[in-house]
Enzyme design. Structure first.
Site, PDB file in Angstrom:
ATOM      1  N   LYS A 137      11.751  73.554  10.178  1.00  0.00           N
ATOM      2  CA  LYS A 137      10.862  72.405   9.971  1.00  0.00           C
ATOM      3  C   LYS A 137      10.958  71.934   8.513  1.00  0.00           C
ATOM      4  O   LYS A 137      10.921  72.742   7.590  1.00  0.00           O
ATOM      5  CB  LYS A 137       9.426  72.839  10.312  1.00  0.00           C
ATOM      6  N   SER A 190       2.741  69.230  14.532  1.00  0.00           N
ATOM      7  CA  SER A 190       3.635  68.599  13.576  1.00  0.00           C
ATOM      8  C   SER A 190       5.070  69.155  13.599  1.00  0.00           C
ATOM      9  O   SER A 190       5.978  68.560  12.998  1.00  0.00           O
ATOM     10  CB  SER A 190       3.077  68.771  12.160  1.00  0.00           C
ATOM     11  N   SER A 214       0.392  73.163  15.944  1.00  0.00           N
ATOM     12  CA  SER A 214       1.658  72.529  15.556  1.00  0.00           C
ATOM     13  C   SER A 214       2.905  73.294  15.962  1.00  0.00           C
ATOM     14  O   SER A 214       4.009  72.753  15.869  1.00  0.00           O
ATOM     15  CB  SER A 214       1.678  72.292  14.041  1.00  0.00           C
TER      16      SER A 214
END
Length: 547
Positions: A131, A206, A230
């Site tokens: 990420k 996210s 997330s």
């Protein structure tokens, strides 16, 4: 606990208002083509892309395949699908191939045998993705903020460093929502990421770039973070496995934005994988010395565990009802647990869950032990620069001049009205829920709970259901480990799934249950193969492919 008359009235008013706004949105939103052939991915053709990470590592150690072959195969897949899903925002393919060649040379020269390599470098030669909110040396670390466009990481975040130390090879970084605080991975720097099962739908957030690249077969293991779902929401929407560990086991260092106030106790870094069997070894590596607290090497006898099922949150007026396909999927899990393991799954209602959003919101905004308030979202958006005025930003957004997404601007607006102290009632609900769940789960309990009320929504639709993440967010506040598991596909060809919640430091219980559910329900499905089969079926029947 049934809804009061006022709560029912509030729910109907909210849904009516949302329905009106949604109707306007549908009227004004641009239309997209409904041809499935351009809405989903091409099928996987290389069998290496269907091999779990730990098995790949074994094949590489045994010289059944080279690391260069594996890394190149994943590069080819990313280059094939990323123009469609926009998941990877910066690659390091040339460096990855160089590192893979070094791995192959190391194996060629190793004289101590396979066991020595496995013990020292359990993920040797296996590619992974990260990420973009995490530091990965030489890669951007903007978290989707335009003002951080030029920020390049000089070091690795601790969990990334541990994976590299175990021999894994990073391929690049993946998209996330602006400042990691929304469930759609969209920002003004990298654009919007698509769901591999339907390009018109969201991959979650996210860690949505990770979910999308994994679900599309462009990665086999990845690194995500989770302060309100997330890891778990993207894992659910993209049909993969994700694990939010016990709080404090995996380091949260090397992320932007850093947590503040009481948030360090709620934020968790964890593994995201296509195959359940890779979760535990990844967690062992990412946790470092802290992983010893989880007794991950201890055998788990599923037949000796106690299982509980909670079908919904009790009817919060702020949250959507759970989709019936998800309700049915959870019932099928109960049936298989009882039939295959001989256990009795106890059906429960937990009334405090109705206040999940209020509890999450109150605790996320609470001051830390030092008495300092957490950094506001507006301050994070300004990033030590010019102050962000949300009404002005919203005005600029309407004419395409804002550097921020409408979701981020909306969060600042909401934050302006949420600075009041939480009520004593909400704090009492949190404490009683914490006590009840910890007593219920103990050291041998597993709770089945929906991941989200909806299947993967279409782009921007979460703007109209902003509190639905409460199904995941509540467990960040409680500090309980949770594993997200796929359970096959819906009638629309979208992933089904559920959460497995266990007691603190009992992560191995949910991980073992996830392996069982993968064997029972089939785990991850190649979205390209599903699209091909669906298109062929619809063509043979002369049916429309519009959903």
């Amino acid at each position: 606990m049934a809804l009061t008359r006022f709560e029912r009235f509030l729910a109907s008013m909210l849904r009516g208002a949302v329905g009106m706004l949604f109707a306007v949105f549908q009227l004004l939103a641009p239309r997209r083509g409904a041809d499935r052939s351009v809405r989903r991915l091409p099928p996987i053709t290389n069998p290496l892309l269907r091999v779990p990470a730990m098995r790949l590592a074994r094949m590489i150690r045994r010289r059944e395949v080279t690391s260069v072959e594996v890394v190149q195969t994943y590069i080819d897949r990313i280059q094939e699908i990323n123009p469609l899903i926009n998941a990877m925002v910066k690659d390091r393919f040339s460096l990855a191939l160089q590192e893979a060649a070094q791995v192959d040379k190391l194996i060629e020269e190793e004289t101590g045998g396979e066991d020595v390599l496995e013990d020292r470098l359990p993920l040797l030669g296996v590619p992974f993705t990260v990420k973009e909110a995490f530091s990965l040396q030489g890669m951007p670390n903007s978290t989707g903020l335009v003002s951080r466009r030029g920020v390049i990481s000089a070091t690795d975040a601790p969990p990334v460093a541990l994976l590299k130390r175990a021999g894994a090879i990073p391929l690049g970084v993946t998209n996330c929502s602006e400042l990691c605080m929304w469930l759609e991975s969209h920002n003004r720097l990298y654009g919007i990421t698509n769901n591999p099962y339907d390009l018109e739908r969201i991959p979650g957030g996210s860690s949505g770039g990770e979910g999308s690249i994994l679900g599309g077969g462009g990665s086999v293991i990845g690194v995500g973070s989770d302060v309100g779902g997330s890891i778990r929401i993207p894992a659910f929407f993209n049909g993969i496995f994700g694990h939010k560990p016990t709080s404090g086991v995996v380091s949260n260092g090397g992320q932007f934005p850093p947590p503040s106030g009481q948030q360090p106790g709620f934020l968790c870094t964890g593994p995201m994988c296509r195959y359940a069997q890779d979760l535990l070894p990844m967690l062992r590596v990412m946790g470092g010395a802290n992983a010893d607290r989880l007794s991950l090497s201890s055998e788990v006898d599923l037949k000796r565990l106690r299982f509980f099922s909670v079908p919904h949150d009790g009817g919060s007026p702020l949250v959507s009802p759970v989709d019936q396909q998800l309700v049915q999927a959870q019932r099928r899990v109960v049936e298989r647990l009882e039939a295959d393991l001989g256990v009795k799954v106890q059906q429960l209602k937990i009334p405090q869950l109705k206040y999940s959003f209020q509890i999450w919101s109150a605790m996320m905004g609470a001051p830390g032990k030092d008495g300092k308030q957490p950094t506001s979202f507006a301050e994070l958006m300004s990033d030590h620069g010019k102050k962000v005025w949300p009404l002005w930003e919203m005005a600029k957004w309407t004419v395409g001049l804002s550097k921020h997404t409408v979701a981020a601007i909306g969060l600042v607006l909401v934050e302006m009205f949420q600075r009041a102290q939480p009520t004593q009632f909400i704090l009492q609900q949190k404490e009683s829920l914490q006590k009840d769940l910890e007593e219920l789960l103990g050291t041998d309990g597993v709770l089945l709970y929906p991941s989200h009320p909806h299947l993967a929504p279409k782009h921007h639709h979460p703007l109209f259901t902003p509190f639905n993440f409460s199904y995941t967010g509540i467990f960040n506040i409680l500090g309980l480990p949770v594993t997200q598991c796929p359970l096959g596909l819906s009638a629309e060809g979208l992933p089904l799934g559920l959460q497995l919640v266990v007691g603190k430091q009992q992560d191995r219980l949910s991980l073992a249950t996830a392996v069982f559910l993968e064997k029972t329900f089939g785990g991850w499905r190649d979205p390209g193969s599903i699209a091909t089969a669906t298109t062929q079926l619809d063509t043979s029947r002369g049916m429309s492919t519009t959903t």
